[in-house]
Structures are given as C-alpha cells and as structure tokens.
Design an enzyme around this catalytic site. Sequence first.
Site, PDB file in Angstrom:
ATOM      1  N   HIS A  74       0.870  -1.193   0.000  1.00  0.00           N
ATOM      2  CA  HIS A  74       0.000   0.000   0.000  1.00  0.00           C
ATOM      3  C   HIS A  74       0.904   1.238   0.000  1.00  0.00           C
ATOM      4  CE1 HIS A  74      -3.530   2.305   0.490  1.00  0.00           C
ATOM      5  NE2 HIS A  74      -3.859   2.044   1.737  1.00  0.00           N
ATOM      6  N   HIS A 129      -2.578  -2.163  -9.693  1.00  0.00           N
ATOM      7  CA  HIS A 129      -3.518  -1.536  -8.764  1.00  0.00           C
ATOM      8  C   HIS A 129      -4.788  -2.350  -8.741  1.00  0.00           C
ATOM      9  CE1 HIS A 129      -5.852   1.568  -6.759  1.00  0.00           C
ATOM     10  NE2 HIS A 129      -4.695   2.100  -6.415  1.00  0.00           N
ATOM     11  N   ASP A 186       2.757   5.519  -6.819  1.00  0.00           N
ATOM     12  CA  ASP A 186       4.021   5.387  -6.091  1.00  0.00           C
ATOM     13  C   ASP A 186       5.234   5.238  -6.982  1.00  0.00           C
ATOM     14  OD1 ASP A 186       3.031   5.555  -3.492  1.00  0.00           O
ATOM     15  OD2 ASP A 186       2.271   3.511  -3.615  1.00  0.00           O
TER      16      ASP A 186
HETATM   17  N1  ACO Z   1       4.481  -6.962 -10.449  1.00  0.00           N
HETATM   18  C1  ACO Z   1       4.339  -8.174 -11.040  1.00  0.00           C
HETATM   19  N2  ACO Z   1       3.177  -8.836 -11.109  1.00  0.00           N
HETATM   20  C2  ACO Z   1       2.101  -8.275 -10.550  1.00  0.00           C
HETATM   21  C3  ACO Z   1       2.171  -7.001  -9.926  1.00  0.00           C
HETATM   22  C4  ACO Z   1       3.419  -6.351  -9.886  1.00  0.00           C
HETATM   23  N3  ACO Z   1       3.558  -5.155  -9.327  1.00  0.00           N
HETATM   24  N4  ACO Z   1       0.949  -6.674  -9.456  1.00  0.00           N
HETATM   25  C5  ACO Z   1       0.134  -7.680  -9.791  1.00  0.00           C
HETATM   26  N5  ACO Z   1       0.837  -8.655 -10.441  1.00  0.00           N
HETATM   27  C6  ACO Z   1       0.290  -9.880 -11.012  1.00  0.00           C
HETATM   28  C7  ACO Z   1      -0.031 -10.907  -9.941  1.00  0.00           C
HETATM   29  O1  ACO Z   1       1.056 -11.770  -9.685  1.00  0.00           O
HETATM   30  C8  ACO Z   1      -1.207 -11.627 -10.576  1.00  0.00           C
HETATM   31  O2  ACO Z   1      -0.708 -12.487 -11.547  1.00  0.00           O
HETATM   32  P1  ACO Z   1      -1.407 -13.935 -11.772  1.00  0.00           P
HETATM   33  O3  ACO Z   1      -2.778 -13.614 -12.278  1.00  0.00           O
HETATM   34  O4  ACO Z   1      -0.529 -14.616 -12.770  1.00  0.00           O
HETATM   35  O5  ACO Z   1      -1.429 -14.615 -10.434  1.00  0.00           O
HETATM   36  C9  ACO Z   1      -1.965 -10.521 -11.304  1.00  0.00           C
HETATM   37  O6  ACO Z   1      -0.957  -9.540 -11.637  1.00  0.00           O
HETATM   38  C10 ACO Z   1      -3.075  -9.874 -10.485  1.00  0.00           C
HETATM   39  O7  ACO Z   1      -2.506  -9.398  -9.281  1.00  0.00           O
HETATM   40  P2  ACO Z   1      -3.239  -9.385  -7.882  1.00  0.00           P
HETATM   41  O8  ACO Z   1      -2.226  -9.559  -6.795  1.00  0.00           O
HETATM   42  O9  ACO Z   1      -4.401 -10.349  -7.897  1.00  0.00           O
HETATM   43  O10 ACO Z   1      -3.841  -7.932  -7.866  1.00  0.00           O
HETATM   44  P3  ACO Z   1      -4.383  -7.158  -6.599  1.00  0.00           P
HETATM   45  O11 ACO Z   1      -5.454  -6.281  -7.082  1.00  0.00           O
HETATM   46  O12 ACO Z   1      -4.700  -8.110  -5.473  1.00  0.00           O
HETATM   47  O13 ACO Z   1      -3.102  -6.326  -6.121  1.00  0.00           O
HETATM   48  C11 ACO Z   1      -1.555  -4.586  -5.818  1.00  0.00           C
HETATM   49  C12 ACO Z   1      -2.935  -4.972  -6.338  1.00  0.00           C
HETATM   50  C13 ACO Z   1      -1.394  -5.043  -4.329  1.00  0.00           C
HETATM   51  C14 ACO Z   1      -1.388  -3.077  -5.848  1.00  0.00           C
HETATM   52  C15 ACO Z   1      -0.486  -5.286  -6.686  1.00  0.00           C
HETATM   53  O14 ACO Z   1      -0.605  -4.848  -8.025  1.00  0.00           O
HETATM   54  C16 ACO Z   1       0.938  -5.038  -6.188  1.00  0.00           C
HETATM   55  O15 ACO Z   1       1.407  -5.763  -5.309  1.00  0.00           O
HETATM   56  N6  ACO Z   1       1.664  -4.001  -6.724  1.00  0.00           N
HETATM   57  C17 ACO Z   1       2.978  -3.674  -6.261  1.00  0.00           C
HETATM   58  C18 ACO Z   1       2.887  -2.887  -4.969  1.00  0.00           C
HETATM   59  C19 ACO Z   1       2.408  -1.460  -5.222  1.00  0.00           C
HETATM   60  O16 ACO Z   1       2.909  -0.767  -6.093  1.00  0.00           O
HETATM   61  N7  ACO Z   1       1.472  -1.021  -4.357  1.00  0.00           N
HETATM   62  C20 ACO Z   1       0.961   0.347  -4.412  1.00  0.00           C
HETATM   63  C21 ACO Z   1      -0.459   0.377  -4.888  1.00  0.00           C
HETATM   64  S1  ACO Z   1      -1.008   2.047  -4.957  1.00  0.00           S
HETATM   65  C22 ACO Z   1      -1.314   2.422  -3.358  1.00  0.00           C
HETATM   66  O17 ACO Z   1      -1.629   1.608  -2.537  1.00  0.00           O
HETATM   67  C23 ACO Z   1      -1.189   3.806  -2.970  1.00  0.00           C
END
Ligand code: ACO
Length: 435
Positions: free
Chosen positions: A268, A308, A364
């Site tokens: 987050h 996201h 971010d």
């Molecule tokens: N890098 C690589 N792969 C990713 C990323 C990433 N940053 N984010 C999602 N994926 C992949 C997952 O592995 C998943 O792949 P799969 O379908 O093969 O299993 C798919 O994309 C869907 O991802 P989820 O985890 O189901 O998506 P969710 O909506 O639960 O997560 C989140 C969203 C937590 C923001 C995620 O994208 C992430 O971890 N990003 C990196 C951390 C980040 O930048 N957070 C800041 C968000 S903005 C904020 O909070 C202010």
Amino acid sequence: MPNAALTIKDNRTGRTYDVPIENGAIRANDLRQIKASESDFGLMSYDPAFLNTASCRSRITFIDGERGILRYRGYPIEQLAEKSSYLEVSYLIINGELPTADELARWTHEIMHHTFLHENVKSLIQAFRYDAHPMGILVSTVAALSTFYPDAKQVHDAKIRRLNMMRLISKLPTVAAWSYRHSLGLPYVYPVNDLSFAGNLLGMMKKMAEEKYVPNPTLEHALDVLFILHVDHEQNCATNAMRSVGSSFADPFVSVAAAASALYGPLHGGANEEVLRMLREIGSVEKVPAFVRQVKKGNGSRLMGFGHRVYKSYDPRAKVIKRMADEVFAVTGTNPLLKVALELERIALNDEYFVSRKLYPNVDFYSGLIYEAMGFPVEMFPVLFAIPRVSGWLAQWEELLEDKEQKIARPRQLYIGAQKRDFVPIEKRAGSQIF
Ligand code: ACO
C-alpha cells in the site's frame, strides 16, 4: 431503471427469489432469505479481500479504473492538481464544496494555528531509538494524541468532531517533521504559522541556523501538488481500516493511527519506499531486462509501483507526477534513477506479462524519485503519504458516522475448521508437528 431486480433460482430447493438491484448492486443481506431448510442461516456471499463488495455508499471520491479517472467530489484530479492547493482540496474533500475566498482564509487560519504539539509529545518522540522508522513514530504518536484530547471520544458531537479533525490535519506534519529530526539527532523545529502548509513542513524538516526558513517555491509547490494527489482514494486498505475502527466509535486519533498502520504496508503506502529500494537494487538501465525477467518468473518479487486493485489503465496521479518531475529536477538536478524507472516503464508497458494483466505505473512509481530529489530519505515516503491522506480518512470517517445505514463493521466468516471434539489430556496427544 425502476424495479430492477435479479431473479435467483436456488437449485437446492427449486425456489426463485427476486432481489432488488440499486446503484448497480444487490444487498448481500437480501441473500439471507435464500435457505436450503428452515434451520439454515441463509445464503452469504464469500468475498476475501473485498474484491466485489461495496461496504458503503459514498459521495467523496469517484474512480473509474478502466478509464483512469479520479475525481474528488466530482472535480477531476488533473484540474485540482493544476489549479488548487492542498488546503483548498482538504476543505473540499471534507465539506463537499470548494471554499469561497473567505472560507478558505478561515480554514487556512484554523489549520495553521493548530500545528503546535503539547511539549510532552516531544519527550514521547525522544524516547524512540535514533533509528526508529518514522512511520512507527507517526503511528504511535498519533495514537498517543488521543490521550491529550479526551474530548475526541465524543464522536457524535459535530463541533467537537470538527475541532479534532482540524487538530489531526494540522499536527500530522509536526509529528512527521519531528520524527525526521529525531532520526538525525537534530533539535525539533516549531511550526511557523505564516508559511504555507507545505512550506511549513519543509521548514520544520530542513531549517538549520538561518533566522527564517524560506522554502524554494518550486519545491513547495511540487510538495503541495503531491499532497493534493494523495488526499483520498475511496475504499483502499487504509481507508477501510479507518472506517472499520471508526465504526466502533473509537476516537479519530486512534482510528487514524489504525489507518496509518494499514498504509505502512509495502503493498500500500509503503510501496513508494519499496520502489526506490528496487530502483537502487537494479542500479542501471542495462540491468532492467534481467530484473523484469525475474519478476515474470513469479518467484515472489513484484515490480513495485506497478499494478492496482482498481486501476486497469495508467493511474492518473502517476501522469501528473511524471510531468511534475521535470520542474523538480530543474531545481534539484536529475535523479539518476529516473533513467532506470523510465526504462522499466518502457519495457513493462510493451511486455505481454504486464499488458495482459493490465499492470500500469501507479502513484508510487514516480513519487519516490521526486521525494528523493527533494532530499527526503525513503523512510519518510509513507509519512509524506499519510500527511495529506488524513483529510480523506477524516472525510470518510465523518461520512460513516453520519450514515444511518452503517453499523459496527463486522464481517461474517465461513467456518471450515474442526467440528466439536472432546478435550484430550496432554499425555494422550499425538502432537501437531509444528515445532
Ligand atoms: N508486479 C508483477 N506482477 C504483478 C504485480 C506487480 N507489481 N501486481 C500484480 N501482479 C500480477 C499478480 O502476480 C497476478 O498475476 P497472476 O494472475 O498470474 O497470479 C496478477 O498480476 C493480479 O494481481 P493481484 O495480486 O491479484 O492484484 P491485486 O489487485 O490483489 O493487487 C496490488 C494490487 C497489491 C497493488 C499489486 O498490483 C501489487 O502488489 N503491486 C505492487 C505494490 C504497489 O505498487 N502497491 C501500491 C499500490 S497504490 C497504493 O496503494 C497507494
């Protein structure tokens, strides 16, 4: 559409039910009438991580994740970032309308005159170790402020509520700046009320021996814009924590401490800190392809600052920040990691793995580069996120308290554990092989 309804047929009993649809949703509680037998509790919906569950009806922030749209109280984020100021947006998010000149002057005066902290707070912060993470200090100190303002418990008194909301918005920068000064072993700097909100924060963090701190106007403006972009983002993890804790009528100080704790996590608000660590680890443009390959292997590492839950296109806040980076770098000099970030973005946006999962840069991805260029250490990034986000948390909290439909937040569970069994004396246990 009048009388819109969903007709559900339960194959267990053959019965059909009409469930009304309002605002594009059914009420989960309407499912409870669907029972397999008279003694049945009734049907529930199972939704870990709230992927498809609306927990409230809100008038504060609108997001269209597919089209990359973000609006506060109806106003597009791009217009607010260009034409407004953080304090004006803070007024807007809390009151629902943009202030008149007179209202803004009064709001600014109130906020800038609640910035001081009780002297005891100083000893509280001083008690932390020199290397304490400032987010840990922020969370603890905000919770401790609850004991300084016991009136804050009267959450149903609108006047007292507003006073404490004002206190929180004003005092967070002072707590943040003092936690930073503490890590450097520098004396804490008192707030200066005739500086702007962002200018005062810069002063409390950066002032050394000069008589009066004068902020660089470009950096002061950039910080203010970053604050606008971070004010609210509807029902994210931290806001959900704020609403959940607030729903027990806990006071706003401890509720904000809970929200800030949720924000602290690397998935987050802690992500901007992680982005910088990741960019440093990659180190140079040539190493970007190998890093991306590593991420795609899915061995746990993620491309931080990408993806996201809601945005399935470019985060509109990231666009504003990317544009603003040039203005900041003209003053501070270019952050050498910018090249690595741009290459990472270029490769990811053309790579099937990221494209098919609709993973785009989020807020971010570039904010950390700007904060670093401004001279803030990575540990301060989530703190800089929390400072403006408190306005959004408080607006959401007040909306919750005034919403007649809301009750204490208490999700259901699907119990899948052991059925009733009799206690086993210690000498007869098989052991669970955990240790
Ligand atoms: N890098 C690589 N792969 C990713 C990323 C990433 N940053 N984010 C999602 N994926 C992949 C997952 O592995 C998943 O792949 P799969 O379908 O093969 O299993 C798919 O994309 C869907 O991802 P989820 O985890 O189901 O998506 P969710 O909506 O639960 O997560 C989140 C969203 C937590 C923001 C995620 O994208 C992430 O971890 N990003 C990196 C951390 C980040 O930048 N957070 C800041 C968000 S903005 C904020 O909070 C202010």
